[in-house]
Write a protein that holds these residues in place. Structure first.
Motif, PDB file in Angstrom:
ATOM      1  N   TYR A  13      30.321  98.622  45.817  1.00  0.00           N
ATOM      2  CA  TYR A  13      29.871  98.710  47.099  1.00  0.00           C
ATOM      3  C   TYR A  13      28.187  98.774  47.096  1.00  0.00           C
ATOM      4  O   TYR A  13      27.584  99.540  47.257  1.00  0.00           O
ATOM      5  N   PRO A  14      27.471  97.302  46.997  1.00  0.00           N
ATOM      6  CA  PRO A  14      26.091  97.257  46.890  1.00  0.00           C
ATOM      7  C   PRO A  14      25.556  97.881  47.957  1.00  0.00           C
ATOM      8  O   PRO A  14      25.817  98.063  49.236  1.00  0.00           O
ATOM      9  N   GLN A  15      24.468  98.655  47.642  1.00  0.00           N
ATOM     10  CA  GLN A  15      23.551  99.223  48.670  1.00  0.00           C
ATOM     11  C   GLN A  15      22.408  98.456  49.326  1.00  0.00           C
ATOM     12  O   GLN A  15      22.171  97.240  48.726  1.00  0.00           O
ATOM     13  N   ARG A  16      22.143  98.717  50.373  1.00  0.00           N
ATOM     14  CA  ARG A  16      20.857  97.782  51.098  1.00  0.00           C
ATOM     15  C   ARG A  16      19.804  99.042  50.801  1.00  0.00           C
ATOM     16  O   ARG A  16      19.809 100.190  50.232  1.00  0.00           O
ATOM     17  N   LEU A  17      18.463  98.471  50.661  1.00  0.00           N
ATOM     18  CA  LEU A  17      17.272  99.276  50.537  1.00  0.00           C
ATOM     19  C   LEU A  17      16.884 100.216  51.823  1.00  0.00           C
ATOM     20  O   LEU A  17      15.651  99.991  52.219  1.00  0.00           O
ATOM     21  N   GLN A  18      17.849 100.711  52.328  1.00  0.00           N
ATOM     22  CA  GLN A  18      17.487 101.807  53.534  1.00  0.00           C
ATOM     23  C   GLN A  18      18.310 102.812  53.430  1.00  0.00           C
ATOM     24  O   GLN A  18      19.703 102.769  52.801  1.00  0.00           O
ATOM     25  N   CYS A  19      17.732 103.933  53.772  1.00  0.00           N
ATOM     26  CA  CYS A  19      18.815 105.314  53.570  1.00  0.00           C
ATOM     27  C   CYS A  19      19.925 105.092  54.553  1.00  0.00           C
ATOM     28  O   CYS A  19      19.821 104.783  55.598  1.00  0.00           O
ATOM     29  N   HIS A  20      20.998 105.246  53.765  1.00  0.00           N
ATOM     30  CA  HIS A  20      22.467 105.194  54.558  1.00  0.00           C
ATOM     31  C   HIS A  20      22.830 106.277  55.626  1.00  0.00           C
ATOM     32  O   HIS A  20      23.472 106.146  56.495  1.00  0.00           O
ATOM     33  N   ALA A  21      21.866 107.276  55.981  1.00  0.00           N
ATOM     34  CA  ALA A  21      21.752 108.032  56.718  1.00  0.00           C
ATOM     35  C   ALA A  21      20.935 107.976  57.686  1.00  0.00           C
ATOM     36  O   ALA A  21      21.308 107.933  59.041  1.00  0.00           O
ATOM     37  N   CYS A  22      19.660 107.928  57.531  1.00  0.00           N
ATOM     38  CA  CYS A  22      18.654 107.850  58.778  1.00  0.00           C
ATOM     39  C   CYS A  22      17.993 106.220  58.803  1.00  0.00           C
ATOM     40  O   CYS A  22      17.378 106.185  59.737  1.00  0.00           O
ATOM     41  N   GLY A  23      18.012 105.400  57.774  1.00  0.00           N
ATOM     42  CA  GLY A  23      17.629 104.293  57.868  1.00  0.00           C
ATOM     43  C   GLY A  23      16.037 103.921  57.461  1.00  0.00           C
ATOM     44  O   GLY A  23      15.664 102.968  57.317  1.00  0.00           O
ATOM     45  N   ALA A  24      15.679 105.015  56.734  1.00  0.00           N
ATOM     46  CA  ALA A  24      14.373 104.709  56.453  1.00  0.00           C
ATOM     47  C   ALA A  24      14.352 103.991  55.029  1.00  0.00           C
ATOM     48  O   ALA A  24      15.207 103.772  54.524  1.00  0.00           O
ATOM     49  N   ALA A  29      15.045 102.438  43.265  1.00  0.00           N
ATOM     50  CA  ALA A  29      15.319 103.534  42.268  1.00  0.00           C
ATOM     51  C   ALA A  29      15.531 104.684  43.040  1.00  0.00           C
ATOM     52  O   ALA A  29      15.955 105.899  42.303  1.00  0.00           O
ATOM     53  N   GLU A  30      15.578 104.761  44.375  1.00  0.00           N
ATOM     54  CA  GLU A  30      15.952 106.234  45.138  1.00  0.00           C
ATOM     55  C   GLU A  30      17.368 106.289  45.348  1.00  0.00           C
ATOM     56  O   GLU A  30      17.701 107.630  45.759  1.00  0.00           O
ATOM     57  N   GLY A  31      18.291 105.368  44.991  1.00  0.00           N
ATOM     58  CA  GLY A  31      19.683 105.421  45.334  1.00  0.00           C
ATOM     59  C   GLY A  31      20.045 105.036  46.782  1.00  0.00           C
ATOM     60  O   GLY A  31      19.537 104.260  47.426  1.00  0.00           O
ATOM     61  N   LEU A  32      20.896 106.071  47.349  1.00  0.00           N
ATOM     62  CA  LEU A  32      21.565 105.925  48.674  1.00  0.00           C
ATOM     63  C   LEU A  32      20.837 106.606  50.055  1.00  0.00           C
ATOM     64  O   LEU A  32      20.993 105.957  50.998  1.00  0.00           O
ATOM     65  N   LEU A  33      20.243 107.656  49.444  1.00  0.00           N
ATOM     66  CA  LEU A  33      19.592 108.480  50.583  1.00  0.00           C
ATOM     67  C   LEU A  33      18.237 108.656  50.274  1.00  0.00           C
ATOM     68  O   LEU A  33      17.812 108.856  49.005  1.00  0.00           O
ATOM     69  N   CYS A  34      17.544 108.815  51.163  1.00  0.00           N
ATOM     70  CA  CYS A  34      15.996 109.036  51.265  1.00  0.00           C
ATOM     71  C   CYS A  34      15.743 110.666  50.773  1.00  0.00           C
ATOM     72  O   CYS A  34      16.837 111.169  50.815  1.00  0.00           O
ATOM     73  N   GLY A  35      14.792 111.265  50.451  1.00  0.00           N
ATOM     74  CA  GLY A  35      14.527 112.426  49.791  1.00  0.00           C
ATOM     75  C   GLY A  35      14.786 113.460  50.898  1.00  0.00           C
ATOM     76  O   GLY A  35      15.553 114.524  50.616  1.00  0.00           O
ATOM     77  N   GLY A  36      14.399 113.177  52.096  1.00  0.00           N
ATOM     78  CA  GLY A  36      14.805 114.316  53.312  1.00  0.00           C
ATOM     79  C   GLY A  36      16.163 114.401  53.337  1.00  0.00           C
ATOM     80  O   GLY A  36      16.905 115.558  53.490  1.00  0.00           O
ATOM     81  N   CYS A  37      16.904 113.330  53.478  1.00  0.00           N
ATOM     82  CA  CYS A  37      18.455 113.279  53.600  1.00  0.00           C
ATOM     83  C   CYS A  37      19.204 113.751  52.651  1.00  0.00           C
ATOM     84  O   CYS A  37      20.222 114.533  52.936  1.00  0.00           O
ATOM     85  N   SER A  83      30.199  99.310  59.179  1.00  0.00           N
ATOM     86  CA  SER A  83      30.407  98.403  58.073  1.00  0.00           C
ATOM     87  C   SER A  83      29.583  98.803  56.977  1.00  0.00           C
ATOM     88  O   SER A  83      29.290  97.561  56.297  1.00  0.00           O
ATOM     89  N   ASP A  84      29.254  99.984  56.816  1.00  0.00           N
ATOM     90  CA  ASP A  84      28.572 100.204  55.693  1.00  0.00           C
ATOM     91  C   ASP A  84      29.475 100.836  54.696  1.00  0.00           C
ATOM     92  O   ASP A  84      29.331 102.135  54.557  1.00  0.00           O
ATOM     93  N   ARG A  85      30.178 100.204  53.800  1.00  0.00           N
ATOM     94  CA  ARG A  85      31.135 100.921  52.826  1.00  0.00           C
ATOM     95  C   ARG A  85      30.471 101.718  51.623  1.00  0.00           C
ATOM     96  O   ARG A  85      30.951 102.626  51.215  1.00  0.00           O
ATOM     97  N   ALA A  86      29.159 101.230  51.560  1.00  0.00           N
ATOM     98  CA  ALA A  86      28.396 102.117  50.560  1.00  0.00           C
ATOM     99  C   ALA A  86      28.067 103.369  50.932  1.00  0.00           C
ATOM    100  O   ALA A  86      27.510 104.504  50.120  1.00  0.00           O
ATOM    101  N   ALA A  87      28.203 103.729  52.182  1.00  0.00           N
ATOM    102  CA  ALA A  87      28.033 105.052  52.767  1.00  0.00           C
ATOM    103  C   ALA A  87      29.135 106.153  52.448  1.00  0.00           C
ATOM    104  O   ALA A  87      29.041 107.330  52.336  1.00  0.00           O
ATOM    105  N   ALA A  88      30.162 105.484  51.769  1.00  0.00           N
ATOM    106  CA  ALA A  88      31.361 106.270  51.093  1.00  0.00           C
ATOM    107  C   ALA A  88      30.654 106.877  49.963  1.00  0.00           C
ATOM    108  O   ALA A  88      31.549 107.991  49.398  1.00  0.00           O
TER     109      ALA A  88
END
Length: 225
Positions: A13-24, A29-37, A83-88
């Protein structure tokens, strides 16, 4: 999550370079979520049976990784409607943590995802519960039994309905496939779904799995409403 599992899941599930929760914006190197999320998500994590319950006699154990609140609910909505399967992936990591702390769940033989109707599958492109089950399996090694359950009727949405209304709405909605009838007898099944609300959908699925010969059915969801 170890590096091998993380690499495997991100390849699936290739990720996008945005936080999958808040869109930041994110760096690679940061992974799937920003630091706050990520901090908020860790604060929600399963702790000592806090989101463990019993639905009915067919589902004596029903566990969830997170309450249905931000940012976990945002990830579920992104997976289910965006349609964000990487959110799983972060959701499945939490589900794997629940599995690691519950001996009853560790005794299961296979995972079975709650199915969606073919019409919904064509519209959405995938079954969100199946994506969660695949990600969970990649981390834990519990195999997924694909195609054991079918959704044979497309009912109206469960949103806004109480337990009785939800139960009526899923009556006769599911069936066990020929694969399930051949494979399920004697197995301990972990039923996987995105959100546990009243448990009506899970109970309907569990009753069919038990009737098909499953020794036991337990439920694990990403969130509990």
């Amino acid at each position: 999550m170890n590096r091998l599992s993380a690499a495997l899941l991100q390849a699936l599930y290739p990720q996008r370079l945005q936080c999958h929760a808040c869109g930041a914006p994110l760096t690679a190197a940061e992974g799937l979520l920003c630091g706050g999320c990520a901090d908020a998500f860790r604060a929600l994590a399963y702790k000592g049976g806090r989101w463990e319950t019993t639905v009915d006699e067919t589902l004596p154990v029903a566990a969830s990784a997170y309450p249905y609140t931000a940012p976990a609910d945002t990830l579920v909505k992104a997976l289910k409607f965006g349609s964000d399967r990487a959110a799983a992936l972060p959701l499945a990591e939490g589900m794997a943590a629940v599995y690691a702390h519950m001996p009853a769940l560790q005794a299961v033989d296979v995972c079975v995802a709650v199915p969606v109707h073919n019409r919904r599958l064509r519209t959405r492109g995938y079954n969100q519960a199946a994506v969660l089950a695949a990600a969970f399996a990649a981390v834990t090694g519990v195999p997924v039994l694909e195609g054991a359950l079918l959704r044979v009727q497309q009912q109206r949405s469960q949103i806004g309905r109480g337990r009785q209304g939800r139960t009526r709405n899923v009556q006769d909605a599911f069936a066990v496939s020929s694969i399930g009838l051949q494979t399920l007898p004697g197995l301990r099944v972990l039923l996987v779904d995105d959100v546990l609300t009243t448990g009506a959908t899970a109970a309907a699925c569990a009753a069919l799995l038990r009737a098909a010969g499953a020794e036991a059915v337990l439920l694990l969801t990403a969130c509990r409403a």
